[in-house]
Scaffold this active site. Structure first.
Site, PDB file in Angstrom:
ATOM      1  N   ASN A  76       0.806  -1.233   0.000  1.00 42.59           N
ATOM      2  CA  ASN A  76       0.000   0.000   0.000  1.00 42.59           C
ATOM      3  C   ASN A  76       0.836   1.279   0.000  1.00 42.59           C
ATOM      4  O   ASN A  76       0.499   2.256  -0.656  1.00 42.59           O
ATOM      5  CB  ASN A  76      -0.996  -0.001   1.161  1.00 42.59           C
ATOM      6  N   GLY A  96       1.966  -6.011   7.291  1.00 42.60           N
ATOM      7  CA  GLY A  96       1.052  -6.619   6.336  1.00 42.60           C
ATOM      8  C   GLY A  96      -0.225  -7.044   7.038  1.00 42.60           C
ATOM      9  O   GLY A  96      -0.578  -6.513   8.100  1.00 42.60           O
ATOM     10  N   THR A 100      -1.407 -13.062   7.703  1.00 39.28           N
ATOM     11  CA  THR A 100       0.006 -13.354   7.381  1.00 39.28           C
ATOM     12  C   THR A 100       0.866 -13.200   8.629  1.00 39.28           C
ATOM     13  O   THR A 100       1.777 -13.999   8.865  1.00 39.28           O
ATOM     14  CB  THR A 100       0.525 -12.408   6.271  1.00 39.28           C
ATOM     15  N   GLU A 120       3.434  -5.355  12.372  1.00 39.77           N
ATOM     16  CA  GLU A 120       2.527  -4.212  12.170  1.00 39.77           C
ATOM     17  C   GLU A 120       1.424  -4.699  11.250  1.00 39.77           C
ATOM     18  O   GLU A 120       1.659  -4.919  10.064  1.00 39.77           O
ATOM     19  CB  GLU A 120       3.280  -3.036  11.524  1.00 39.77           C
ATOM     20  N   CYS A 155      -3.358   1.571   6.324  1.00 38.77           N
ATOM     21  CA  CYS A 155      -3.779   0.851   7.536  1.00 38.77           C
ATOM     22  C   CYS A 155      -4.341   1.809   8.577  1.00 38.77           C
ATOM     23  O   CYS A 155      -5.039   1.391   9.498  1.00 38.77           O
ATOM     24  CB  CYS A 155      -2.598   0.076   8.112  1.00 38.77           C
ATOM     25  N   GLU A 166       7.257   0.477  16.158  1.00 35.77           N
ATOM     26  CA  GLU A 166       8.304   1.027  15.315  1.00 35.77           C
ATOM     27  C   GLU A 166       8.461   2.503  15.676  1.00 35.77           C
ATOM     28  O   GLU A 166       7.737   3.019  16.513  1.00 35.77           O
ATOM     29  CB  GLU A 166       7.914   0.879  13.838  1.00 35.77           C
TER      30      GLU A 166
HETATM   31  P1  NDP Z   1      -0.002  -9.345   3.166  1.00 32.59           P
HETATM   32  O1  NDP Z   1       0.007  -9.823   4.564  1.00 32.59           O
HETATM   33  O2  NDP Z   1      -0.718 -10.135   2.148  1.00 32.59           O
HETATM   34  O3  NDP Z   1       1.492  -9.200   2.618  1.00 32.59           O
HETATM   35  C1  NDP Z   1       2.491  -8.444   3.259  1.00 32.59           C
HETATM   36  C2  NDP Z   1       3.849  -8.962   2.820  1.00 32.59           C
HETATM   37  O4  NDP Z   1       4.024 -10.293   3.304  1.00 32.59           O
HETATM   38  C3  NDP Z   1       4.012  -9.048   1.312  1.00 32.59           C
HETATM   39  O5  NDP Z   1       5.341  -8.764   0.967  1.00 32.59           O
HETATM   40  C4  NDP Z   1       3.661 -10.496   1.045  1.00 32.59           C
HETATM   41  O6  NDP Z   1       4.163 -10.969  -0.170  1.00 32.59           O
HETATM   42  C5  NDP Z   1       4.317 -11.164   2.236  1.00 32.59           C
HETATM   43  N1  NDP Z   1       3.799 -12.493   2.562  1.00 32.59           N
HETATM   44  C6  NDP Z   1       2.643 -13.085   2.176  1.00 32.59           C
HETATM   45  N2  NDP Z   1       2.547 -14.342   2.683  1.00 32.59           N
HETATM   46  C7  NDP Z   1       3.667 -14.530   3.431  1.00 32.59           C
HETATM   47  C8  NDP Z   1       4.152 -15.610   4.230  1.00 32.59           C
HETATM   48  N3  NDP Z   1       3.478 -16.744   4.367  1.00 32.59           N
HETATM   49  N4  NDP Z   1       5.322 -15.468   4.871  1.00 32.59           N
HETATM   50  C9  NDP Z   1       6.025 -14.311   4.777  1.00 32.59           C
HETATM   51  N5  NDP Z   1       5.635 -13.272   4.016  1.00 32.59           N
HETATM   52  C10 NDP Z   1       4.463 -13.359   3.362  1.00 32.59           C
HETATM   53  O7  NDP Z   1      -0.500  -7.848   3.232  1.00 32.59           O
HETATM   54  P2  NDP Z   1      -0.798  -6.884   2.000  1.00 32.59           P
HETATM   55  O8  NDP Z   1       0.431  -6.760   1.152  1.00 32.59           O
HETATM   56  O9  NDP Z   1      -2.070  -7.317   1.373  1.00 32.59           O
HETATM   57  O10 NDP Z   1      -0.970  -5.487   2.744  1.00 32.59           O
HETATM   58  C11 NDP Z   1      -2.150  -5.041   3.266  1.00 32.59           C
HETATM   59  C12 NDP Z   1      -2.224  -5.295   4.756  1.00 32.59           C
HETATM   60  O11 NDP Z   1      -1.139  -4.636   5.408  1.00 32.59           O
HETATM   61  C13 NDP Z   1      -3.473  -4.727   5.385  1.00 32.59           C
HETATM   62  O12 NDP Z   1      -4.008  -5.647   6.288  1.00 32.59           O
HETATM   63  C14 NDP Z   1      -2.967  -3.502   6.127  1.00 32.59           C
HETATM   64  O13 NDP Z   1      -3.763  -3.108   7.214  1.00 32.59           O
HETATM   65  C15 NDP Z   1      -1.620  -3.945   6.552  1.00 32.59           C
HETATM   66  N6  NDP Z   1      -0.783  -2.794   6.850  1.00 32.59           N
HETATM   67  C16 NDP Z   1      -0.444  -2.527   8.160  1.00 32.59           C
HETATM   68  C17 NDP Z   1       0.304  -1.415   8.481  1.00 32.59           C
HETATM   69  C18 NDP Z   1       0.715  -1.122   9.893  1.00 32.59           C
HETATM   70  O14 NDP Z   1       1.606  -0.293  10.083  1.00 32.59           O
HETATM   71  N7  NDP Z   1       0.124  -1.737  10.895  1.00 32.59           N
HETATM   72  C19 NDP Z   1       0.732  -0.464   7.442  1.00 32.59           C
HETATM   73  C20 NDP Z   1       0.332  -0.852   6.109  1.00 32.59           C
HETATM   74  C21 NDP Z   1      -0.400  -1.973   5.835  1.00 32.59           C
HETATM   75  P3  NDP Z   1       3.191 -10.951  -1.486  1.00 32.59           P
HETATM   76  O15 NDP Z   1       2.785  -9.556  -1.703  1.00 32.59           O
HETATM   77  O16 NDP Z   1       4.043 -11.485  -2.544  1.00 32.59           O
HETATM   78  O17 NDP Z   1       2.039 -11.854  -1.137  1.00 32.59           O
END
Ligand code: NDP
Length: 481
Positions: free
Chosen positions: A150, A226, A230, A248, A282, A461
């Site tokens: 994002n 993320g 995950t 996070e 987020c 963080e």
């Molecule tokens: P995901 O959890 O799908 O992915 C995050 C990262 O993890 C990506 O690089 C993804 O790779 C990787 N990933 C996926 N599966 C695995 C695994 N099994 N083991 C290790 N790494 C893995 O999140 P999104 O990318 O869809 O992001 C959106 C989410 O992030 C929302 O829920 C949002 O709220 C959260 N977020 C939280 C923030 C915070 O500060 N708390 C800030 C910004 C976002 P790939 O993309 O290749 O699947």
């Protein structure tokens, strides 16, 4: 078409199996570059490079580490326009947003930790005239940094900068959905003279590269941003190996609006806190709770303002709302709008995909959507949608607003609008969230702790919290009598 490369041991290299994934431009729905489909063998190379670089980098004087990081920050600033355009094309966000927020913040992340490390100090504890304790803080080793799509470069650098400032070497994975600015960053790191192996970037799928990083026995620390699901999977794999974890995760943030707020300011900011980056932040306030006495006025003015937001080509300066990040994500967001209707919600504006003309006809556009008439405990109000969709709901008392605000499994951020100082403090104290914004949103001081409670994450963080996370404390006790 451009083939993105991994950045391992100071070089830009192809993935070992020479396999690539299509990279889509969300504004047009067309493939415009290729992403390495790396696997555990590429992660292995990256870990070997990071391990080999660790001794030298962790013993490099802070001033020198700082100098190189400042150079990276300067190069990001120098390349701001190129990076902003790349971020917009890769993610679908308006280029104006990338220019104003994403890229300047990536430069600030390096600048902040390049200077922060120079002021970082450990504690000492005196036992009167018996003994003195002092704490040494050492880098952990090879840090695994995994970030989402994002705010691609913004969040990627938010992890990498404190990790390398404190002397760790890094194996990092950007989201496979938005890899481009991480690739451009690797070019800038080479230009800045970052020693080989200090930062290694492995592109590819989460279930291959991300899980190989999480499971690797030579990576003792994982910093992840993320989704909550995950995050839970990472914790499950990492916990038996006793890895240090910073998670996070997702949010479902309330935006609580009292009748005594500054109405004009509130409406202006609430448009942003609802729909900035197509609602894919987020920290967006996706559940808007409004005191009943101003509910109708709020509804009328808010919906009128939302209807004026231009949805369009992210490169067009007039576009307030660009494309959402991918086709599957667009379908997920649209399915939540259908769910909201099934749950009895009324769509006040938006509620549908937007088909633009010409080269944008296959892009992933959703009209900013406002829904009312739902209960606080329905799925629409409990689950993270992460798109341009908000719900509005009236409340009568402070207790009721708090009850609804705290009713989800998440606890990342909360927004509060009131001119009553006492009430502001009272409610801030009772909200279950790691971050509270009063009469503002997304106002960030990088020294402050950043993170969530409940299913929104573990750890903080920002500021020295991040430097604490990326170092191990060691107490030394000296008897003096
Ligand atoms: P995901 O959890 O799908 O992915 C995050 C990262 O993890 C990506 O690089 C993804 O790779 C990787 N990933 C996926 N599966 C695995 C695994 N099994 N083991 C290790 N790494 C893995 O999140 P999104 O990318 O869809 O992001 C959106 C989410 O992030 C929302 O829920 C949002 O709220 C959260 N977020 C939280 C923030 C915070 O500060 N708390 C800030 C910004 C976002 P790939 O993309 O290749 O699947």
């Amino acid at each position: 078409m451009l083939k993105i490369k991994n950045y391992i041991n100071g070089e830009l290299i192809e993935p070992s199996k020479k396999q690539y994934i299509d990279n889509y431009n969300p504004a047009t729905g067309k493939v415009y570059s290729f992403i390495p489909d790396s696997d555990e063998s590429d992660v292995e190379l990256a870990v070997a490079a990071a391990s080999a670089a660790f001794h030298s980098w962790s013993n490099t004087p802070k001033d020198e580490r700082s100098r190189i990081m400042l150079k990276i920050s300067e190069l990001i600033e120098k390349n701001l326009e190129r990076l902003a355009v790349a971020e917009s094309v890769d993610n679908g966000k308006p280029v104006s947003l990338a220019r104003m927020v994403d890229i300047p913040r990536a430069a600030s992340n390096f600048h902040f930790y390049a200077t922060g490390i120079l002021h970082y100090a450990a504690e000492s504890h005196s036992m009167e005239d018996t003994a003195i304790n002092y704490t040494l803080r050492s880098p952990v080793g090879v840090a695994g940094c995994i970030s989402p799509w994002n705010l691609p470069l913004y969040l990627f650098t938010w992890k990498i900068a404190p990790a390398i400032a404190s002397g760790n070497c890094v194996v990092a994975k950007p989201s496979e959905v938005t890899p481009m600015t991480a690739y451009l960053l690797s070019e800038l790191c080479i230009e800045a003279g970052l020693p080989k192996g200090v930062l290694n970037i492995v592109h590819g799928y989460g279930h291959k590269v991300g899980s190989a990083i999480t499971a690797h026995p030579k990576i003792p620390l994982i910093s992840f941003t993320g989704g909550t699901k995950t995050g839970a999977e990472i914790a499950r794999v990492a916990a038996p190996m006793f890895k240090k974890l910073s998670l996070e995760l997702g949010g479902k943030n309330p935006n609580i609006i009292f009748a005594d707020c500054d109405f004009e300011k509130m409406i202006k900011t609430t448009i942003n806190s609802s729909f900035a980056n197509q609602g894919q932040i987020c920290l967006c306030g996706s559940r808007i709770l409004v005191e009943r006495s101003i509910y109708d006025k709020f509804k009328k003015e808010f919906v009128a303002s939302v209807n004026k937001m231009k949805v369009g080509d992210p490169a067009d300066a007039a576009s307030r709302v660009g494309a959402v990040v991918s086709k599957p994500h667009m379908e997920k967001v649209l399915s939540y709008i259908e769910l909201a209707k099934e749950e009895g919600g009324t769509v006040l504006c938006g509620g549908h995909q937007i088909k633009l003309e010409g080269e944008f006809s296959e892009g992933y556009y959703i009209a900013p959507t406002v829904i009312e008439g739902l209960t606080a405990d329905c799925r629409t109000n409990q689950e993270e949608i992460f798109g341009p969709v908000v719900t509005i709901m009236p409340f009568d008392t402070e207790e009721e607003a708090l009850k609804h605000a705290n009713s989800t499994q998440y606890g990342l951020a909360s927004i509060l609008w009131t001119e009553n100082l006492t009430r502001a403090h009272r409610i801030a104290n009772q909200l279950h969230a790691g971050i509270i914004w009063i009469n503002c949103w997304l106002l960030r001081d990088l020294r402050t702790p950043f993170g969530g409670v409940k299913s929104s994450g573990v750890g903080r963080e920002g500021g020295f919290e991040a430097l604490n996370f990326f170092t191990e404390p060691k107490n030394v006790c000296i008897k003096i009598k």
